[in-house]
Design a protein around this motif. Structure first.
Motif, PDB file in Angstrom:
ATOM      1  N   TYR A   1       8.303 -15.484  -6.847  1.00 35.45           N
ATOM      2  CA  TYR A   1       8.814 -14.250  -7.426  1.00 35.45           C
ATOM      3  C   TYR A   1       8.737 -14.314  -8.952  1.00 35.45           C
ATOM      4  N   PHE A   2       8.235 -13.240  -9.539  1.00 35.59           N
ATOM      5  CA  PHE A   2       8.050 -13.148 -10.984  1.00 35.59           C
ATOM      6  C   PHE A   2       8.813 -11.940 -11.525  1.00 35.59           C
ATOM      7  N   CYS A   3       9.446 -12.105 -12.670  1.00 34.95           N
ATOM      8  CA  CYS A   3       9.966 -10.944 -13.362  1.00 34.95           C
ATOM      9  C   CYS A   3       8.972 -10.530 -14.448  1.00 34.95           C
ATOM     10  N   ALA A   4       9.027  -9.271 -14.818  1.00 33.59           N
ATOM     11  CA  ALA A   4       8.033  -8.733 -15.736  1.00 33.59           C
ATOM     12  C   ALA A   4       8.640  -7.638 -16.601  1.00 33.59           C
TER      13      ALA A   4
ATOM     14  N   LEU B   1      11.166  -2.786 -16.592  1.00 29.62           N
ATOM     15  CA  LEU B   1      11.481  -4.111 -16.083  1.00 29.62           C
ATOM     16  C   LEU B   1      11.247  -4.125 -14.589  1.00 29.62           C
ATOM     17  N   GLY B   2      10.767  -5.238 -14.092  1.00 27.03           N
ATOM     18  CA  GLY B   2      10.465  -5.269 -12.660  1.00 27.03           C
ATOM     19  C   GLY B   2      10.332  -6.663 -12.099  1.00 27.03           C
ATOM     20  N   TRP B   3      10.263  -6.719 -10.780  1.00 27.39           N
ATOM     21  CA  TRP B   3      10.042  -7.946 -10.028  1.00 27.39           C
ATOM     22  C   TRP B   3       8.796  -7.799  -9.171  1.00 27.39           C
ATOM     23  N   PHE B   4       8.004  -8.856  -9.155  1.00 25.18           N
ATOM     24  CA  PHE B   4       6.801  -8.936  -8.344  1.00 25.18           C
ATOM     25  C   PHE B   4       6.866 -10.227  -7.530  1.00 25.18           C
ATOM     26  N   ARG B   5       6.018 -10.314  -6.526  1.00 29.59           N
ATOM     27  CA  ARG B   5       5.923 -11.560  -5.779  1.00 29.59           C
ATOM     28  C   ARG B   5       4.479 -11.816  -5.370  1.00 29.59           C
ATOM     29  N   VAL B   6       4.156 -13.085  -5.232  1.00 33.52           N
ATOM     30  CA  VAL B   6       2.846 -13.515  -4.753  1.00 33.52           C
ATOM     31  C   VAL B   6       3.074 -14.336  -3.496  1.00 33.52           C
TER      32      VAL B   6
ATOM     33  N   GLU C   1       2.471  -8.375  -4.927  1.00 32.50           N
ATOM     34  CA  GLU C   1       3.164  -7.131  -4.550  1.00 32.50           C
ATOM     35  C   GLU C   1       4.259  -6.832  -5.559  1.00 32.50           C
ATOM     36  N   GLY C   2       4.238  -5.657  -6.116  1.00 33.83           N
ATOM     37  CA  GLY C   2       5.349  -5.192  -6.929  1.00 33.83           C
ATOM     38  C   GLY C   2       6.446  -4.714  -6.005  1.00 33.83           C
ATOM     39  N   ILE C   3       7.677  -5.202  -6.176  1.00 35.70           N
ATOM     40  CA  ILE C   3       8.710  -4.889  -5.197  1.00 35.70           C
ATOM     41  C   ILE C   3       9.841  -4.032  -5.746  1.00 35.70           C
ATOM     42  N   ALA C   4      10.136  -4.114  -7.026  1.00 31.79           N
ATOM     43  CA  ALA C   4      11.217  -3.307  -7.584  1.00 31.79           C
ATOM     44  C   ALA C   4      11.038  -3.181  -9.089  1.00 31.79           C
ATOM     45  N   SER C   5      11.414  -2.036  -9.628  1.00 29.35           N
ATOM     46  CA  SER C   5      11.284  -1.844 -11.072  1.00 29.35           C
ATOM     47  C   SER C   5      12.138  -0.670 -11.519  1.00 29.35           C
ATOM     48  N   PHE C   6      12.386  -0.592 -12.836  1.00 28.71           N
ATOM     49  CA  PHE C   6      13.132   0.529 -13.381  1.00 28.71           C
ATOM     50  C   PHE C   6      12.853   0.644 -14.866  1.00 28.71           C
TER      51      PHE C   6
END
Length: 128
Positions: A94-97, A34-39, A46-51
């Motif tokens: 911001y996008f979650c993925a 799971l993660g968060w990205f932003r454009v 940019e991928g900013i956080a994930s786990f």
């Protein structure tokens, strides 16, 4: 089918805080990245956080380390991004993925290739 929906985007002053939420459905079990990205306004992704859901050992990109925190609720139906000390350069959509790890060690770095399900995005604007 995995479905993700972000909320919580807003306009804030520099130094302020926001919490983004990602409502998740269709996830079965505990084997996901799971993660968060932003454009950004210049269309840089940019991928900013994930786990990895099997262990809470998150990755953070250097630009947000110490300011942003990624988390998941106990029901594992919502993921969050707590954003503190916001800066104008944090302005982005911001996008979650979500994705399934494809490596032996279940590594989930914030790279687009790791993720195959995306939300629709939520706008965060930080003014100086």
């Amino acid at each position: 089918q995995v479905q993700l929906a972000e909320s919580g985007g807003d306009s804030v002053q520099a130094g302020g805080s926001l919490t983004l939420s990602c409502a998740m459905s269709g996830l079965s079990g505990n084997n996901y990245c799971l993660g968060w990205f932003r454009v950004t306004p210049t269309e840089e992704r940019e991928g900013i956080a994930s786990f990895y859901t099997g262990r809470m050992n998150p990755y953070y990109v250097d630009s947000v380390k110490g300011r942003f925190t990624i988390s998941q609720d106990s029901a594992k139906s919502t993921m969050y991004l707590q954003m503190n000390s916001l800066k104008p350069e944090d302005t982005a959509i911001y996008f979650c993925a979500a994705g399934v790890p494809r490596n032996t060690y279940k590594l989930c770095p914030p790279l687009s290739a790791v993720f195959n399900s995306w939300g629709q995005g939520t706008q965060v604007t930080v003014s100086s």
